[in-house]
Design a protein around this motif. Structure first.
Motif, PDB file in Angstrom:
ATOM      1  N   UNK A 294    -101.156 -36.046 128.998  1.00 58.93           N
ATOM      2  CA  UNK A 294    -100.490 -36.216 127.699  1.00 58.93           C
ATOM      3  C   UNK A 294    -101.456 -36.073 126.529  1.00 58.93           C
ATOM      4  N   UNK A 295    -102.732 -35.828 126.806  1.00 61.57           N
ATOM      5  CA  UNK A 295    -103.725 -35.838 125.738  1.00 61.57           C
ATOM      6  C   UNK A 295    -103.397 -34.851 124.622  1.00 61.57           C
ATOM      7  N   UNK A 296    -103.075 -33.625 124.971  1.00 59.57           N
ATOM      8  CA  UNK A 296    -102.840 -32.614 123.931  1.00 59.57           C
ATOM      9  C   UNK A 296    -101.644 -32.973 123.063  1.00 59.57           C
ATOM     10  N   UNK A 297    -100.621 -33.575 123.649  1.00 64.08           N
ATOM     11  CA  UNK A 297     -99.463 -33.984 122.851  1.00 64.08           C
ATOM     12  C   UNK A 297     -99.843 -35.116 121.903  1.00 64.08           C
ATOM     13  N   UNK A 298    -100.624 -36.076 122.379  1.00 60.94           N
ATOM     14  CA  UNK A 298    -101.048 -37.174 121.513  1.00 60.94           C
ATOM     15  C   UNK A 298    -101.982 -36.649 120.423  1.00 60.94           C
ATOM     16  N   UNK A 299    -102.828 -35.707 120.775  1.00 61.13           N
ATOM     17  CA  UNK A 299    -103.706 -35.111 119.767  1.00 61.13           C
ATOM     18  C   UNK A 299    -102.873 -34.378 118.717  1.00 61.13           C
ATOM     19  N   UNK A 300    -101.809 -33.723 119.138  1.00 60.09           N
ATOM     20  CA  UNK A 300    -100.930 -33.049 118.188  1.00 60.09           C
ATOM     21  C   UNK A 300    -100.272 -34.071 117.258  1.00 60.09           C
ATOM     22  N   UNK A 301     -99.796 -35.184 117.800  1.00 57.25           N
ATOM     23  CA  UNK A 301     -99.209 -36.244 116.985  1.00 57.25           C
ATOM     24  C   UNK A 301    -100.218 -36.750 115.951  1.00 57.25           C
ATOM     25  N   UNK A 302    -101.447 -36.900 116.397  1.00 64.18           N
ATOM     26  CA  UNK A 302    -102.497 -37.397 115.506  1.00 64.18           C
ATOM     27  C   UNK A 302    -102.821 -36.376 114.426  1.00 64.18           C
ATOM     28  N   UNK A 303    -102.839 -35.109 114.796  1.00 64.40           N
ATOM     29  CA  UNK A 303    -103.121 -34.059 113.813  1.00 64.40           C
ATOM     30  C   UNK A 303    -102.010 -33.998 112.770  1.00 64.40           C
ATOM     31  N   UNK A 304    -100.765 -34.161 113.183  1.00 63.53           N
ATOM     32  CA  UNK A 304     -99.642 -34.164 112.239  1.00 63.53           C
ATOM     33  C   UNK A 304     -99.779 -35.320 111.256  1.00 63.53           C
ATOM     34  N   UNK A 305    -100.135 -36.506 111.767  1.00 63.08           N
ATOM     35  CA  UNK A 305    -100.313 -37.663 110.883  1.00 63.08           C
ATOM     36  C   UNK A 305    -101.439 -37.415 109.882  1.00 63.08           C
ATOM     37  N   UNK A 306    -102.529 -36.831 110.357  1.00 68.97           N
ATOM     38  CA  UNK A 306    -103.654 -36.541 109.467  1.00 68.97           C
ATOM     39  C   UNK A 306    -103.269 -35.513 108.407  1.00 68.97           C
ATOM     40  N   UNK A 307    -102.533 -34.479 108.811  1.00 68.90           N
ATOM     41  CA  UNK A 307    -102.098 -33.459 107.856  1.00 68.90           C
ATOM     42  C   UNK A 307    -101.168 -34.061 106.805  1.00 68.90           C
ATOM     43  N   UNK A 308    -100.334 -34.997 107.237  1.00 72.39           N
ATOM     44  CA  UNK A 308     -99.421 -35.650 106.306  1.00 72.39           C
ATOM     45  C   UNK A 308    -100.190 -36.467 105.276  1.00 72.39           C
ATOM     46  N   UNK A 309    -101.153 -37.263 105.740  1.00 74.01           N
ATOM     47  CA  UNK A 309    -101.955 -38.089 104.830  1.00 74.01           C
ATOM     48  C   UNK A 309    -102.764 -37.202 103.881  1.00 74.01           C
ATOM     49  N   UNK A 310    -103.392 -36.164 104.434  1.00 78.35           N
ATOM     50  CA  UNK A 310    -104.232 -35.286 103.621  1.00 78.35           C
ATOM     51  C   UNK A 310    -103.397 -34.524 102.594  1.00 78.35           C
ATOM     52  N   UNK A 311    -102.261 -33.999 103.035  1.00 82.36           N
ATOM     53  CA  UNK A 311    -101.396 -33.243 102.130  1.00 82.36           C
ATOM     54  C   UNK A 311    -100.834 -34.108 101.021  1.00 82.36           C
ATOM     55  N   UNK A 312    -100.380 -35.322 101.377  1.00 75.22           N
ATOM     56  CA  UNK A 312     -99.855 -36.226 100.359  1.00 75.22           C
ATOM     57  C   UNK A 312    -100.949 -36.636  99.391  1.00 75.22           C
ATOM     58  N   UNK A 313    -102.164 -36.797  99.916  1.00 69.92           N
ATOM     59  CA  UNK A 313    -103.292 -37.142  99.063  1.00 69.92           C
ATOM     60  C   UNK A 313    -103.589 -36.063  98.043  1.00 69.92           C
ATOM     61  N   UNK A 314    -103.505 -34.797  98.467  1.00 73.43           N
ATOM     62  CA  UNK A 314    -103.764 -33.692  97.543  1.00 73.43           C
ATOM     63  C   UNK A 314    -102.713 -33.649  96.437  1.00 73.43           C
ATOM     64  N   UNK A 315    -101.464 -33.908  96.793  1.00 77.02           N
ATOM     65  CA  UNK A 315    -100.386 -33.915  95.795  1.00 77.02           C
ATOM     66  C   UNK A 315    -100.601 -35.042  94.790  1.00 77.02           C
ATOM     67  N   UNK A 316    -100.879 -36.240  95.315  1.00 79.71           N
ATOM     68  CA  UNK A 316    -101.086 -37.389  94.434  1.00 79.71           C
ATOM     69  C   UNK A 316    -102.293 -37.187  93.527  1.00 79.71           C
ATOM     70  N   UNK A 317    -103.358 -36.592  94.072  1.00 78.82           N
ATOM     71  CA  UNK A 317    -104.552 -36.346  93.274  1.00 78.82           C
ATOM     72  C   UNK A 317    -104.251 -35.410  92.115  1.00 78.82           C
ATOM     73  N   UNK A 318    -103.498 -34.347  92.394  1.00 74.79           N
ATOM     74  CA  UNK A 318    -103.144 -33.399  91.342  1.00 74.79           C
ATOM     75  C   UNK A 318    -102.256 -34.057  90.283  1.00 74.79           C
ATOM     76  N   UNK A 319    -101.311 -34.887  90.726  1.00 77.33           N
ATOM     77  CA  UNK A 319    -100.432 -35.576  89.785  1.00 77.33           C
ATOM     78  C   UNK A 319    -101.218 -36.585  88.942  1.00 77.33           C
TER      79      UNK A 319
END
Length: 282
Positions: A246-271
């Motif tokens: 299950x490692x690759x699936x859990x890594x994918x879940x973790x990557x999605x969470x990181x992308x969400x945090x990073x993407x939201x951070x970029x939006x908030x920073x610009x605002x």
């Protein structure tokens, strides 16, 4: 009274911009350095512990703190968010974090929090400064604030887990070895800025940058995932341990969470830059 405005804000009554000094410069705005009032740098140190729960970053690092005023044992902290409609639940968590962290300084007698330019600022400021619960300040709240915090903490744990995975894989561990790690299997303070993982019953020790692992452990402990030495180090998004398959699936879940945090951070920073003229620290 010692006061610091956010860089770019004007010092009240003086018409000049007052920037936060570096720790080594002293505190020229403290009229009596021998008094028992809390030090501005100590206040900022506590504020640095308060995070934007959605972005998993310090409000100081993000540039949200607009003004800190110290008058004897009384401290006032004004902060501003990237938009006027930022989630009231998130704003509440930051406001209560400011109150509790600054209030924990021994020299602080009282803390007043001032959330500025927010559509729910009046309710939040009143509720936090009066010591009310979230659902007392907001009659229409459909859930407690702790349930929201738990969800955000779990997302932050997953995002940090992604970086810990990558650091361990880069150090040469296999997915099976990563999945099977327990707290007792790692030494996050092996040496300066390096963590270590003994393998093959200690016959081989691999080292890796400590920061991804220590950052992850901080959140894993805060969420209750890791407490005992025999606890599994990593988990899926439901908090359950997983095997190598299950490692690759859990890594994918973790990557999605990181992308969400990073993407939201970029939006908030610009605002935040567009609205308030503040550029957050990288």
């Amino acid at each position: 009274m010692a006061t610091q405005n956010h860089p770019g804000a004007e010092d009240e009554g003086s018409g000049r911009a007052a920037e936060r000094p570096e720790p080594s410069t002293g505190r020229p705005d403290r009229p009596d350095p021998s008094d028992d009032a809390p030090d501005l740098e100590d206040v900022y140190g506590r504020l640095d512990r308060v995070d934007d729960p959605e972005l998993d970053r310090s409000i100081v690092e993000l540039g949200y703190v607009e003004r800190v005023a110290v008058d004897g044992g009384r401290v006032e902290v004004a902060f501003v968010l990237p938009t006027a409609w930022c989630s009231p639940a998130f704003a509440w968590m930051m406001a209560t974090g400011i109150r509790d962290e600054v209030g924990s300084l021994p020299a602080v007698e009282a803390v007043r929090v001032d959330l500025r330019d927010h559509m729910h600022g009046e309710e939040i400021n009143h509720g936090v400064n009066e010591g009310l619960a979230f659902d007392e300040a907001f009659d229409d709240a459909d859930s407690g604030i702790e349930a929201v915090r738990e969800k955000l903490d779990e997302k932050a744990r997953l995002a940090r887990q992604f970086h810990a995975f990558d650091a361990l894989l880069d150090a040469g561990l296999t997915p099976a070895q990563v999945a099977d790690l327990r707290l007792e299997d790692v030494d996050p303070a092996f040496e300066a800025d390096r963590a270590a993982v003994p393998l093959r019953e200690g016959a081989v020790t691999v080292t890796l940058p400590a920061e991804p692992l220590t950052d992850y452990l901080e959140k894993a402990r805060a969420t209750g995932l890791v407490s005992g030495e025999a606890d599994r180090l990593f988990a899926d998004r439901d908090g359950e341990p997983f095997d190598a398959e299950a490692f690759e699936e859990v890594r994918r879940q973790s990557r999605v969470a990181d992308a969400n945090v990073t993407g939201q951070g970029a939006i908030c920073s610009a605002l935040h830059e567009a609205r308030n003229g503040v550029v957050a620290d990288d």
